[in-house]
Design an enzyme around this catalytic site. Sequence first.
Site, PDB file in Angstrom:
ATOM      1  N   GLU A 165     -12.011  26.941 -19.575  1.00  0.00           N
ATOM      2  CA  GLU A 165     -12.836  28.152 -19.490  1.00  0.00           C
ATOM      3  C   GLU A 165     -14.257  27.864 -19.988  1.00  0.00           C
ATOM      4  O   GLU A 165     -14.428  27.217 -21.003  1.00  0.00           O
ATOM      5  CB  GLU A 165     -12.183  29.257 -20.330  1.00  0.00           C
ATOM      6  CG  GLU A 165     -12.879  30.584 -20.244  1.00  0.00           C
ATOM      7  CD  GLU A 165     -13.168  30.985 -18.799  1.00  0.00           C
ATOM      8  OE1 GLU A 165     -12.233  31.073 -17.994  1.00  0.00           O
ATOM      9  OE2 GLU A 165     -14.360  31.167 -18.463  1.00  0.00           O
ATOM     10  N   LYS A 220     -14.802  19.656 -19.562  1.00  0.00           N
ATOM     11  CA  LYS A 220     -14.953  20.778 -20.504  1.00  0.00           C
ATOM     12  C   LYS A 220     -15.554  20.285 -21.828  1.00  0.00           C
ATOM     13  O   LYS A 220     -16.498  20.865 -22.357  1.00  0.00           O
ATOM     14  CB  LYS A 220     -13.594  21.452 -20.731  1.00  0.00           C
ATOM     15  CG  LYS A 220     -13.581  22.503 -21.803  1.00  0.00           C
ATOM     16  CD  LYS A 220     -14.512  23.672 -21.511  1.00  0.00           C
ATOM     17  CE  LYS A 220     -14.783  24.486 -22.762  1.00  0.00           C
ATOM     18  NZ  LYS A 220     -15.726  25.574 -22.567  1.00  0.00           N
ATOM     19  N   CYS A 276     -16.211  26.580 -31.064  1.00  0.00           N
ATOM     20  CA  CYS A 276     -15.927  25.449 -30.183  1.00  0.00           C
ATOM     21  C   CYS A 276     -16.889  24.266 -30.220  1.00  0.00           C
ATOM     22  O   CYS A 276     -16.429  23.130 -30.137  1.00  0.00           O
ATOM     23  CB  CYS A 276     -15.795  25.955 -28.751  1.00  0.00           C
ATOM     24  SG  CYS A 276     -14.387  27.064 -28.592  1.00  0.00           S
TER      25      CYS A 276
HETATM   26  P1  NAD Z   1      -8.162  32.555 -30.577  1.00  0.00           P
HETATM   27  O1  NAD Z   1      -7.818  31.996 -31.910  1.00  0.00           O
HETATM   28  O2  NAD Z   1      -9.065  33.753 -30.496  1.00  0.00           O
HETATM   29  O3  NAD Z   1      -6.808  32.959 -29.803  1.00  0.00           O
HETATM   30  C1  NAD Z   1      -5.696  32.133 -29.714  1.00  0.00           C
HETATM   31  C2  NAD Z   1      -4.452  33.003 -29.828  1.00  0.00           C
HETATM   32  O4  NAD Z   1      -3.300  32.205 -29.542  1.00  0.00           O
HETATM   33  C3  NAD Z   1      -4.209  33.615 -31.215  1.00  0.00           C
HETATM   34  O5  NAD Z   1      -4.180  35.026 -31.114  1.00  0.00           O
HETATM   35  C4  NAD Z   1      -2.862  33.038 -31.661  1.00  0.00           C
HETATM   36  O6  NAD Z   1      -2.074  33.961 -32.394  1.00  0.00           O
HETATM   37  C5  NAD Z   1      -2.214  32.709 -30.332  1.00  0.00           C
HETATM   38  N1  NAD Z   1      -1.171  31.685 -30.404  1.00  0.00           N
HETATM   39  C6  NAD Z   1      -1.254  30.436 -30.926  1.00  0.00           C
HETATM   40  N2  NAD Z   1      -0.098  29.776 -30.746  1.00  0.00           N
HETATM   41  C7  NAD Z   1       0.742  30.607 -30.101  1.00  0.00           C
HETATM   42  C8  NAD Z   1       2.074  30.484 -29.627  1.00  0.00           C
HETATM   43  N3  NAD Z   1       2.763  29.342 -29.756  1.00  0.00           N
HETATM   44  N4  NAD Z   1       2.635  31.558 -29.028  1.00  0.00           N
HETATM   45  C9  NAD Z   1       1.938  32.710 -28.886  1.00  0.00           C
HETATM   46  N5  NAD Z   1       0.678  32.880 -29.292  1.00  0.00           N
HETATM   47  C10 NAD Z   1       0.072  31.831 -29.889  1.00  0.00           C
HETATM   48  O7  NAD Z   1      -8.762  31.358 -29.738  1.00  0.00           O
HETATM   49  P2  NAD Z   1      -9.806  31.454 -28.521  1.00  0.00           P
HETATM   50  O8  NAD Z   1     -11.182  31.598 -29.049  1.00  0.00           O
HETATM   51  O9  NAD Z   1      -9.299  32.422 -27.521  1.00  0.00           O
HETATM   52  O10 NAD Z   1      -9.697  29.974 -27.943  1.00  0.00           O
HETATM   53  C11 NAD Z   1      -8.544  29.549 -27.253  1.00  0.00           C
HETATM   54  C12 NAD Z   1      -8.847  28.223 -26.570  1.00  0.00           C
HETATM   55  O11 NAD Z   1      -9.898  28.424 -25.612  1.00  0.00           O
HETATM   56  C13 NAD Z   1      -9.347  27.122 -27.501  1.00  0.00           C
HETATM   57  O12 NAD Z   1      -8.850  25.894 -27.049  1.00  0.00           O
HETATM   58  C14 NAD Z   1     -10.860  27.152 -27.320  1.00  0.00           C
HETATM   59  O13 NAD Z   1     -11.456  25.896 -27.550  1.00  0.00           O
HETATM   60  C15 NAD Z   1     -10.990  27.527 -25.852  1.00  0.00           C
HETATM   61  N6  NAD Z   1     -12.235  28.223 -25.495  1.00  0.00           N
HETATM   62  C16 NAD Z   1     -12.733  29.206 -26.311  1.00  0.00           C
HETATM   63  C17 NAD Z   1     -13.882  29.908 -25.915  1.00  0.00           C
HETATM   64  C18 NAD Z   1     -14.449  31.000 -26.769  1.00  0.00           C
HETATM   65  O14 NAD Z   1     -15.512  31.516 -26.422  1.00  0.00           O
HETATM   66  N7  NAD Z   1     -13.823  31.418 -27.845  1.00  0.00           N
HETATM   67  C19 NAD Z   1     -14.500  29.606 -24.695  1.00  0.00           C
HETATM   68  C20 NAD Z   1     -13.941  28.601 -23.888  1.00  0.00           C
HETATM   69  C21 NAD Z   1     -12.811  27.920 -24.294  1.00  0.00           C
HETATM   70  C1  UGA Z   2     -20.104  27.986 -25.745  1.00  0.00           C
HETATM   71  C2  UGA Z   2     -20.484  27.591 -24.316  1.00  0.00           C
HETATM   72  O1  UGA Z   2     -21.761  28.150 -23.990  1.00  0.00           O
HETATM   73  C3  UGA Z   2     -19.434  28.081 -23.330  1.00  0.00           C
HETATM   74  O2  UGA Z   2     -19.752  27.617 -22.010  1.00  0.00           O
HETATM   75  C4  UGA Z   2     -18.060  27.554 -23.746  1.00  0.00           C
HETATM   76  O3  UGA Z   2     -17.071  28.059 -22.880  1.00  0.00           O
HETATM   77  C5  UGA Z   2     -17.776  27.992 -25.168  1.00  0.00           C
HETATM   78  O4  UGA Z   2     -18.816  27.498 -26.046  1.00  0.00           O
HETATM   79  C6  UGA Z   2     -16.497  27.435 -25.710  1.00  0.00           C
HETATM   80  O5  UGA Z   2     -15.987  26.465 -25.213  1.00  0.00           O
HETATM   81  O6  UGA Z   2     -16.081  28.042 -26.678  1.00  0.00           O
HETATM   82  P1  UGA Z   2     -20.289  30.188 -27.216  1.00  0.00           P
HETATM   83  O7  UGA Z   2     -20.051  29.257 -28.345  1.00  0.00           O
HETATM   84  O8  UGA Z   2     -19.466  31.399 -27.109  1.00  0.00           O
HETATM   85  O9  UGA Z   2     -20.131  29.405 -25.823  1.00  0.00           O
HETATM   86  O10 UGA Z   2     -21.821  30.671 -27.240  1.00  0.00           O
HETATM   87  P2  UGA Z   2     -23.196  29.943 -26.849  1.00  0.00           P
HETATM   88  O11 UGA Z   2     -24.034  30.906 -26.138  1.00  0.00           O
HETATM   89  O12 UGA Z   2     -22.992  28.640 -26.215  1.00  0.00           O
HETATM   90  O13 UGA Z   2     -23.852  29.709 -28.285  1.00  0.00           O
HETATM   91  C7  UGA Z   2     -23.328  28.751 -29.186  1.00  0.00           C
HETATM   92  C8  UGA Z   2     -24.243  28.638 -30.397  1.00  0.00           C
HETATM   93  O14 UGA Z   2     -25.464  28.001 -30.032  1.00  0.00           O
HETATM   94  C9  UGA Z   2     -24.628  29.999 -30.986  1.00  0.00           C
HETATM   95  O15 UGA Z   2     -24.619  29.912 -32.388  1.00  0.00           O
HETATM   96  C10 UGA Z   2     -26.016  30.227 -30.460  1.00  0.00           C
HETATM   97  O16 UGA Z   2     -26.791  31.054 -31.277  1.00  0.00           O
HETATM   98  C11 UGA Z   2     -26.562  28.801 -30.432  1.00  0.00           C
HETATM   99  N1  UGA Z   2     -27.660  28.616 -29.465  1.00  0.00           N
HETATM  100  C12 UGA Z   2     -27.429  28.693 -28.137  1.00  0.00           C
HETATM  101  C13 UGA Z   2     -28.930  28.339 -29.940  1.00  0.00           C
HETATM  102  O17 UGA Z   2     -29.173  28.260 -31.162  1.00  0.00           O
HETATM  103  N2  UGA Z   2     -29.938  28.159 -29.029  1.00  0.00           N
HETATM  104  C14 UGA Z   2     -29.737  28.234 -27.693  1.00  0.00           C
HETATM  105  O18 UGA Z   2     -30.711  28.045 -26.921  1.00  0.00           O
HETATM  106  C15 UGA Z   2     -28.453  28.515 -27.233  1.00  0.00           C
END
Ligand code: NAD
Ligand code: UGA
Length: 461
Positions: A165, A220, A276
């Site tokens: 994602e 990713k 992340c």
């Molecule tokens: P999160 O901690 O918000 O959510 C994960 C959820 O999974 C939790 O609610 C937890 O209770 C649940 N969980 C864990 N193990 C489980 C199991 N065995 N059965 C049922 N539920 C279970 O995490 P997130 O921010 O949603 O991130 C999830 C993944 O997506 C990570 O690998 C992260 O790197 C990736 N990712 C996150 C973002 C973001 O913006 N947060 C963006 C892109 C990718």
């Molecule tokens: C980031 C990536 O942008 C997503 O594509 C990815 O899916 C995600 O991580 C993930 O894998 O979790 P996110 O961390 O939610 O998304 O937010 P961003 O907009 O990327 O910002 C990340 C950090 O960088 C923030 O603290 C933001 O303030 C900082 N940032 C971003 C800067 O300081 N300057 C910039 O120009 C951009």
Amino acid sequence: MVKNFNLMKIKNITCIGAGYVGGPTMSVIADRCPHIRVTVVDMNAERIAAWNSDHIPIFEPGLDAVVKRARGKNLFFSTDIEAAIKSADCIFMSVNTPTKTEGEGAGRAADLKYIIACAEQIARSASKNTIVVEKSTLPVRTAEKIKEIFTKNSQYTFHVLSNPEFLAEGTAIKDLENPDRVLIGGENTEAVSALVDVYAQWVAKEKIITTNVWSAEMAKLAANAMLAQRVSSINSLSAFCEATEADIDEVAKVLGSDSRIGSKFLKAGIGFGGSCFQKDILNLVYLCEHYGLTEVAAYWEQVIVMNEWQKKRIAQLVIKKLGGSVKGKKIAVLGFAFKKDTNDTREAPAISVCETLLQAGAEVVVFDPKVSAQKVQADLAHLSAHHTQLKSASSAPEACVGADAAIVLTEWDQFKSIDWSSVVTQMSPQAWVFDARNCLNHAHIKTAGLNLWVVGKTPTK
Ligand code: NAD
Ligand code: UGA
């Protein structure tokens, strides 16, 4: 072994993990694909109850409306993981993959215990051949481990796809509804095309990139590393600007107008936060070391070193500008979330800055429009010796009452319209504003008679 895999039209999706990715992503899939039944499950009953209530657990612009449209029709949130696995023809694994805190690779490698538990539960509970989708961000070649778990523990056939994602928090709905691209890696062309069909309900086919599984897993990690690298690059230049009378806005504009460089992700600030960037780069560094690529590992590690330095540099600069000591001084911290439009504080730079200020003896008053006082306390609970110095306010002007300085750590839109001419009358004489996000109305602050420091701008005093 049952070989006949005839479930290539996805009708029932289950997503394990109702977090920042699982919740919004599945809500948009349900909203855009009314013919698919989508069930999001989690072992955290409180989180599931919140998804089923009027107060969903994540603040994300536009998410409320999407959930309201689909919930109860073809979108369901449940704690019955076993039943949801049994009924699914496609299972997304969207569980957390934090940095390991102990054992081999501690502090660097991704902890796969949740993903492994997930795969084991799928193997135990599945009642038919199933497509399993890696939605979590995972180390390259994790699909191999997952396949091993299925082969050992189940009679059914599982096709493992990688569909990482790319949404960013704060813009998740926009990113999901109109993505730059959707990435699907997989070996089995029928399974890949079944998942392509789901996204093709609302995403143009040209934007759906299909690759082999390993490329998808790696792309990713690489995308996050490249994005974070840009933030560290511009932050390194912000310090250089402050020393030379160059202006970071002017420099970024020149850089961004080169179409080869592009204008996005060139905003200097307090350093990147979020759950992340750091974890994914640490994971990349670990993997490179594992494959003997020492120089490659060291190259990417520097992105994190620079990020840590920027946070410490700015916190120390606040102390220096306030006369070399903040003991007993009051500092308003405006913004605690790691970026605007989210209530997420994971790895927020504000945590590190507050740590430095509290340890230096300051009284810190935090205001964030979406982060509760309890959450701030919890994020700084490890500084229990300083807990009496930490306070919260219910507005930016209230946080500034009696303050020697205000420091902006999240670029919330509402901070642009703070009436500094009124706020200054409540602050200490000679008070400072530190705009660590370069997001305020600077002319207004100067007219109000406040001392001003802005990241990437050469200070006048
Ligand atoms: P999160 O901690 O918000 O959510 C994960 C959820 O999974 C939790 O609610 C937890 O209770 C649940 N969980 C864990 N193990 C489980 C199991 N065995 N059965 C049922 N539920 C279970 O995490 P997130 O921010 O949603 O991130 C999830 C993944 O997506 C990570 O690998 C992260 O790197 C990736 N990712 C996150 C973002 C973001 O913006 N947060 C963006 C892109 C990718
Ligand atoms: C980031 C990536 O942008 C997503 O594509 C990815 O899916 C995600 O991580 C993930 O894998 O979790 P996110 O961390 O939610 O998304 O937010 P961003 O907009 O990327 O910002 C990340 C950090 O960088 C923030 O603290 C933001 O303030 C900082 N940032 C971003 C800067 O300081 N300057 C910039 O120009 C951009």
